[in-house]
Design a protein around this motif. Structure first.
Motif, PDB file in Angstrom:
ATOM      1  N   ALA A   1      -0.109 -10.083  -4.690  1.00 40.07           N
ATOM      2  CA  ALA A   1      -1.563  -9.981  -4.581  1.00 40.07           C
ATOM      3  C   ALA A   1      -1.985  -9.549  -3.180  1.00 40.07           C
ATOM      4  O   ALA A   1      -2.912  -8.737  -3.027  1.00 40.07           O
ATOM      5  CB  ALA A   1      -2.210 -11.312  -4.942  1.00 40.07           C
ATOM      6  N   ILE A   2      -1.336 -10.074  -2.181  1.00 43.33           N
ATOM      7  CA  ILE A   2      -1.689  -9.696  -0.803  1.00 43.33           C
ATOM      8  C   ILE A   2      -1.409  -8.210  -0.582  1.00 43.33           C
ATOM      9  O   ILE A   2      -2.227  -7.482   0.008  1.00 43.33           O
ATOM     10  CB  ILE A   2      -0.910 -10.574   0.194  1.00 43.33           C
ATOM     11  N   PHE A   3      -0.252  -7.736  -1.060  1.00 42.26           N
ATOM     12  CA  PHE A   3       0.049  -6.294  -0.981  1.00 42.26           C
ATOM     13  C   PHE A   3      -1.008  -5.480  -1.731  1.00 42.26           C
ATOM     14  O   PHE A   3      -1.494  -4.451  -1.241  1.00 42.26           O
ATOM     15  CB  PHE A   3       1.434  -6.029  -1.570  1.00 42.26           C
ATOM     16  N   THR A   4      -1.361  -5.958  -2.917  1.00 44.52           N
ATOM     17  CA  THR A   4      -2.309  -5.236  -3.764  1.00 44.52           C
ATOM     18  C   THR A   4      -3.678  -5.147  -3.110  1.00 44.52           C
ATOM     19  O   THR A   4      -4.307  -4.076  -3.070  1.00 44.52           O
ATOM     20  CB  THR A   4      -2.421  -5.949  -5.125  1.00 44.52           C
ATOM     21  N   ILE A   5      -4.163  -6.275  -2.599  1.00 45.44           N
ATOM     22  CA  ILE A   5      -5.493  -6.303  -1.987  1.00 45.44           C
ATOM     23  C   ILE A   5      -5.517  -5.446  -0.722  1.00 45.44           C
ATOM     24  O   ILE A   5      -6.499  -4.747  -0.447  1.00 45.44           O
ATOM     25  CB  ILE A   5      -5.902  -7.752  -1.698  1.00 45.44           C
ATOM     26  N   ALA A   6      -4.433  -5.479   0.043  1.00 49.55           N
ATOM     27  CA  ALA A   6      -4.364  -4.635   1.239  1.00 49.55           C
ATOM     28  C   ALA A   6      -4.433  -3.156   0.851  1.00 49.55           C
ATOM     29  O   ALA A   6      -5.128  -2.356   1.500  1.00 49.55           O
ATOM     30  CB  ALA A   6      -3.085  -4.923   2.012  1.00 49.55           C
TER      31      ALA A   6
END
Length: 573
Positions: free
Chosen positions: A192-197
């Motif tokens: 999720a952190i990769f995706t949101i970034a």
């Protein structure tokens, strides 16, 4: 120095709820269900329009409704519920307090504001750019800003989850490694952190473009970076619903993974390789090199597929072992026949697993093959595939977990139990037929986004085979059945949460935490640790092995049938 905190122990499960975390789980789950309701109504409108015999909406309303449906379902419903799952996997399963509840509430309200802002922009009628929102199509600035605000809120919630893991470690509420379900949720959080970034990298300049501060957004650059957000958000879902599978296997059967190390390794493969599956949206784009396409559609993709196949083997395998330990040892499948098929927690989870594997998994591998992708790129096969993964896989798994959370988290008796027993079947099987015939129509060339496959009134109309119209009609019928199944879930969940009989269980109590040590929680029910004795052929899960062989044969046949089909539509002679 002692610090007082409120905890509640569920008497039937032994789960420990921290009061602020409990409230946040409830609010996030309810918000998700609200957007599921909205997305479901929109889904009915989309289905009745793509059904050639009905063809309900005009073009402008169809694209508006399709835009709102995609975003409400694929982003808002699922991520709200996933945040509730993250808090459950951290605070409840680790029996510790939630880190920074104030930041968690700020994250929740940011997500609410962003979701409402985006929906208002769409329903105003000037942002019908669909889920992908490709430039140079432009939406209202509030469309992009709403997504950005929602994404920042979700990012904060991810950090709260990670902080809660640190709290549990510091206050020694668990020993050794975190539980497997929490490990899977951590995988979802990292993705999720990769995706949101990735979303921020592309949506922030696009927002500036929408207000006139940026002159130009390169369309190929936008599409490439956007899919790191758009498709990777679905990889969050995969990690989350696989974690739910493991949780339900333990809840219903007391099942333990065949090998925790192997399952954890499969989750790690998700982190390293799963988001690369977004490449299948880009395989026809000329701006990307062949080396990039070959790497993403071969070695990297195979490792992501391996991870899903591990989970697809170990979850039913764990259930089989647990059932055999209870005496269901006759033949290959007595353990499955004697499973509690009338329990919606189990039936929904198992239909989710089978549908995700056979329909979503096999079609995903086919789409991720560079040559075969040419057959179905940008056809209605694509939404057929992701309805199999995101709807049958993720949404049905979350529905199943809801039936467990209503009495344990919301402390309400489940209303309409007979309806609940049938709901997973109507929704899961209806959506399976929906996805299957949508993929069949896509194989015959039916376009992904065009609102009218008859091309009525067009000078250069295209004639599809009669089978395509038949399949779209069957898709419409199955889609309506699935919407009814979704409506049953909404009625059960909302009715139970707001009007169900309140269960007489202990309230949260204040306990003192001294010297950074959490109080020992009440023990949870024991989970079997043994794997029994080997059954037929020396295997501990022969029935699961037989099912895996059926899957393998199905996959091989379908894969090579598509190569044969490719040779007929693109002859070399």
């Amino acid at each position: 120095m002692a610090v007082n905190r409120n905890f509640r122990t569920c008497p039937s499960t032994g789960l420990v709820y921290h009061e602020p975390a409990e409230k946040l789980m409830k609010w996030n789950a309810v918000a998700g269900v609200v957007f599921l309701l909205l997305g479901g109504v929109l889904a009915l409108l989309v289905t009745l329009t793509r059904w050639p015999a009905v063809h309900l909406l005009p073009a402008d309303w169809f694209y508006l409704v399709l835009t709102a449906h995609g975003i409400d379902m694929l982003i808002f419903w699922i991520i709200f519920f996933e945040i509730a799952v993250l808090y459950f996997a951290a605070s409840t399963l680790l029996k510790c307090r939630l880190a920074t509840p104030r930041i968690a509430w700020a994250a929740f309200w940011m997500m609410i504001v962003g979701a409402v802002m985006n929906n208002v922009a769409v329903f105003k009628g000037d942002s019908s750019v669909m889920f992908t929102s490709y430039v140079p199509m432009g939406a209202h600035w509030a469309f992009y800003l709403g997504l950005i605000i929602f994404a920042v809120g979700a990012l904060l919630a991810c950090f709260v989850f990670l902080g809660t893991l640190a709290v549990g470690k510091a206050e020694k509420t668990y020993n050794g490694s975190i539980p497997l379900v929490t490990f899977g949720a951590t995988t979802a959080c990292i993705i999720a952190i990769f995706t949101i970034a990735s979303g921020a990298i592309i949506l922030i300049p696009t927002f500036l473009w929408s207000v006139g501060l940026v002159d130009h957004i390169d369309s190929l650059m936008y599409k490439t970076v956007w899919w790191a957000f758009g498709h990777s958000s679905q990889q969050i879902n995969v990690s989350a619903h696989v974690s739910v599978w493991y949780a339900i296997a333990a809840i219903v059967f007391g099942a333990k993974p065949l090998s925790e190390r192997v399952s954890r390794g499969a989750f790690l493969l998700y982190i390293f390789f799963l988001q690369l599956a977004s490449a299948h949206h880009l395989l026809t784009d000329p701006g990307l090199t062949s080396n990039w396409k070959i790497f993403n559609t071969s070695y990297a993709m195979y490792l992501a597929v391996l991870a899903s196949m591990v989970h697809g083997l170990t979850v039913p395998g764990a259930i089989e072992v647990a059932q055999r330990e209870k005496g269901y040892t006759r033949g290959l499948f007595e353990w499955l026949r004697k499973a509690p098929w009338g329990n919606p927690i189990f039936s929904g989870m198992f239909i989710s697993l089978i549908g995700f594997g056979f329909l979503g998994g096999i079609s995903g591998v086919m789409m991720g093959t560079e040559q075969l992708n040419l057959l179905i790129h940008n056809t209605i096969y694509v939404p057929g595939h992701f309805h199999a993964t995101v709807v049958i896989g993720t949404t049905l798994a979350f529905m199943s977990l809801t039936y467990f959370l209503i009495p344990t988290l919301f402390r309400r008796e489940l209303m309409f139990p007979k309806m609940a027993a049938w709901q997973p079947y109507l929704f899961g099987l209806g959506m399976s037929v929906f996805a299957l015939f949508m993929m069949g129509a896509g194989t015959l060339g039916v376009p992904r986004r065009h609102w009218d496959i008859t091309f009525a009134g067009n000078a250069l109309a295209h004639e599809f085979p009669g089978a395509a119209f038949l399949m779209m009609g069957l898709t419409g019928i199955a889609g309506v059945a699935a919407v009814v199944g979704g409506g049953m879930y909404i009625a059960i969940a909302v009715g139970s949460i707001f009007f169900g009989k309140r269960l007489d269980v202990p309230a949260a109590r204040r306990v003192a935490v001294r010297d950074g040590m959490a109080p020992p929680p009440e023990p949870a029910p024991a989970i079997p640790t043994g794997h029994g004795t080997p059954a037929a052929w020396g295997l501990i899960a022969p029935g699961t092995f037989a099912l895996a062989m059926v899957f393998l044969v199905s996959f091989v046949l379908y894969y090579f049938v598509n190569w044969k089909y490719l040779s007929t539509v693109w002859p070399l002679s």
